[in-house]
Design a protein around this motif. Structure first.
Motif, short mmCIF file in Angstrom:
data_model
loop_
_atom_site.label_atom_id
_atom_site.label_comp_id
_atom_site.label_asym_id
_atom_site.label_seq_id
_atom_site.Cartn_x
_atom_site.Cartn_y
_atom_site.Cartn_z
N PHE A 27 -11.62 2.26 15.42
CA PHE A 27 -11.30 2.32 16.81
C PHE A 27 -10.25 4.07 16.67
CE2 PHE A 27 -9.67 3.27 20.43
CZ PHE A 27 -10.62 2.90 21.45
N ASP A 28 -9.59 4.25 15.38
CA ASP A 28 -8.75 5.53 14.88
C ASP A 28 -10.03 6.45 15.46
OD1 ASP A 28 -7.32 4.63 15.47
OD2 ASP A 28 -6.12 4.17 13.87
N VAL A 31 -11.88 7.23 18.74
CA VAL A 31 -10.55 8.55 18.95
C VAL A 31 -10.89 10.21 18.92
CG1 VAL A 31 -8.23 8.92 19.47
CG2 VAL A 31 -8.67 6.27 19.29
N ARG A 32 -10.54 9.84 17.07
CA ARG A 32 -11.03 11.03 16.51
C ARG A 32 -12.01 11.80 16.93
NH1 ARG A 32 -8.81 9.00 12.24
NH2 ARG A 32 -10.97 9.25 11.03
N SER A 35 -11.53 11.28 21.64
CA SER A 35 -10.62 12.51 22.45
C SER A 35 -10.40 13.35 22.91
CB SER A 35 -9.19 12.17 21.60
OG SER A 35 -8.72 12.47 20.22
N GLU A 53 -3.46 14.72 29.42
CA GLU A 53 -2.95 13.47 27.49
C GLU A 53 -2.22 12.08 28.23
OE1 GLU A 53 -0.59 16.07 25.41
OE2 GLU A 53 -0.12 14.52 23.38
N THR A 56 -5.48 10.75 29.10
CA THR A 56 -6.15 10.20 27.88
C THR A 56 -5.77 8.85 26.70
OG1 THR A 56 -7.00 12.97 27.56
CG2 THR A 56 -7.21 11.90 25.71
N GLN A 57 -4.45 8.52 26.67
CA GLN A 57 -3.98 7.77 26.12
C GLN A 57 -4.41 6.66 26.78
OE1 GLN A 57 0.16 7.80 25.03
NE2 GLN A 57 -0.19 9.03 23.97
N PHE A 60 -8.36 5.49 26.69
CA PHE A 60 -8.56 5.10 25.02
C PHE A 60 -7.42 3.29 24.85
CE2 PHE A 60 -9.80 8.98 24.05
CZ PHE A 60 -10.92 9.26 23.07
N ILE A 61 -6.81 3.34 25.84
CA ILE A 61 -6.01 1.38 25.67
C ILE A 61 -6.32 0.89 26.49
CG2 ILE A 61 -4.68 0.50 26.51
CD1 ILE A 61 -2.39 2.77 25.63
N PHE A 64 -9.59 0.38 24.99
CA PHE A 64 -9.60 -0.65 23.23
C PHE A 64 -9.24 -2.34 23.76
CE2 PHE A 64 -6.80 -3.06 20.76
CZ PHE A 64 -7.00 -2.32 19.55
N HIS A 65 -8.63 -2.27 25.14
CA HIS A 65 -8.57 -3.59 25.24
C HIS A 65 -10.12 -4.15 25.94
CE1 HIS A 65 -4.82 -4.17 23.73
NE2 HIS A 65 -4.19 -2.65 24.81
#
Lengths: 183, 207
Positions: A27-28, A31-32, A35, A53, A56-57, A60-61, A64-65
């Motif tokens: 997942f990182d 994100v890279r 994002s 910003e 954006t967080q 992705f949160i 992810f969930h």
């Protein structure tokens, strides 16, 4: 080229599969990879770098969930942009406003050269589009020509029909030609 | 005559342009011709109409300019954005499962049923459980005998009479007062304003 694209897609699908299985580093990597594009999309929606910003967080949160809900047949960036758009709309709804934020506040963190570049952009076609067009028309135009999505993808992302998207683009184009391109 | 009217494209032009927009081809629409999806009649119109041709050229160049400017004017991505996002994701908690609304409805229903049972139970005569039937029956018999021996006068005094309830009720008294007022008003009107057999009303002074 097509093979490369196919390889890219399969890489992405593998990444998503691993992320769904609970692999954090996968997942990182997602994100890279994605994002910056999500951030830029949110930047044009909010016109506030800090808000973009934060959103954006949030995007992705949420992604992810909710990885389990992702439809692997679609490119993941479309899904991320859909989440980002919904986050931005919720953000505006909670802030009870949809206002144009002055450009200087949008470029707080920019260097002087960045400021100059930003000032140049205020005279750009996109800035004029923002002035002339309705929010829906601008969004469709942005997704179609700046994000490079197809009409179908744009329609899916905005929850519209393809015909509606085409009509919005047609009207936006007409307005811009009439208002901005002297004959 | 009117400049804006002259500038406005003709109906045929507008139809052809709208048609082209709706039929626009998906792949590489900016590079391919807009009129590609048009029927032959519309194509003939475009071939003959300079305005429409100019409109399509302008549309194409507009889209190319939009693509070009979007690519050029991308805002810089903040340093370490991906790292911050990854940290935020790692530190986030999964959203709480939203309570199913059916559960709330079921809970309300259960509470309502419990309340109804409680009220019904209070109003209904108590029934001794079977297990205590033997013990209670003796007590019931004793109480029944005591009740039977209660003096009739005491019972009568405790029970309010229907007349007392009737007269002590304030709403009823108010209604009675309104009724008597209305009756006197009608009597007054009857006495003074209803014409007698000679065609005169009672209010006129008799000559």
């Amino acid at each position: 080229m097509a093979a490369a694209a196919g390889g890219c897609e399969s890489d992405e699908a593998a990444l998503v599969r691993e992320a769904v299985a609970g692999d954090g580093p996968s997942f990182d990597r997602i994100v890279r990879i994605h994002s910056p594009r999500v951030f830029r999309f949110l930047c044009q929606m909010t016109r506030q770098r800090q808000d973009a910003e934060d959103l954006t967080q949030q995007t992705f949160i949420k992604a992810f969930h909710n990885l389990g809900r992702y439809d692997a047949r679609r490119p993941i960036i479309n899904w991320l942009l859909t989440i980002a758009r919904n986050c931005a709309l919720n953000h505006f709804r909670s802030a009870k406003k949809w206002v144009e934020i002055p450009e200087e506040t949008a470029s707080d963190a920019l260097s002087p050269s960045g400021m100059a570049e930003q000032n140049e952009q205020t005279a750009s076609l996109w800035e004029r589009a923002r002035t002339f067009l309705s929010q829906g028309q601008f969004e469709v135009l942005w997704l179609r020509f700046a994000e490079g999505l197809s009409t179908r993808e744009t329609a899916e992302l905005m929850g519209l029909t393809q015909t509606h998207v085409k009509v919005l683009i047609f009207r936006a184009r007409q307005k811009l030609i009439k208002g901005e391109m002297p004959s | 005559m009117n400049a804006s009217k002259e500038k406005r494209p003709r109906l045929t032009c507008r139809l052809v342009r709208a048609w082209a927009a709706i039929r626009e081809r998906e792949a590489g629409a900016a590079d391919s011709s807009f009129e590609a999806g048009l029927p032959p009649a519309a194509c003939r119109h475009v071939a003959a109409c300079a305005d429409c041709r100019r409109f399509f050229v302008e549309s194409r160049s507009l889209e190319q300019a939009l693509r070009r400017e979007a690519a050029m004017g991308r805002p810089p991505v903040p340093e370490g954005l991906a790292r911050r996002v990854s940290l935020a994701v790692a530190g986030s908690e999964p959203p709480r499962a939203r309570a199913f609304p059916g559960l709330a409805i079921a809970a309300c229903g259960a509470a309502a049923v419990a309340l109804a049972v409680f009220v019904f139970d209070r109003n209904s005569p108590a029934v001794a459980p079977d297990s205590r039937a033997g013990a209670d029956s003796a007590e019931v018999t004793r109480l029944a005998a005591e009740v039977a021996t209660l003096p009739g006068a005491l019972w009568e005094s405790a029970k309010p009479s229907a007349t007392a309830v009737w007269t002590e009720e304030p709403l009823r008294r108010e209604a009675d007062a309104v009724y008597s007022d209305a009756r006197s008003a009608v009597g007054f009107l009857e006495a003074n304003f209803i014409p007698d057999s000679g065609g005169r009303t009672g209010a006129r002074p008799s000559s």
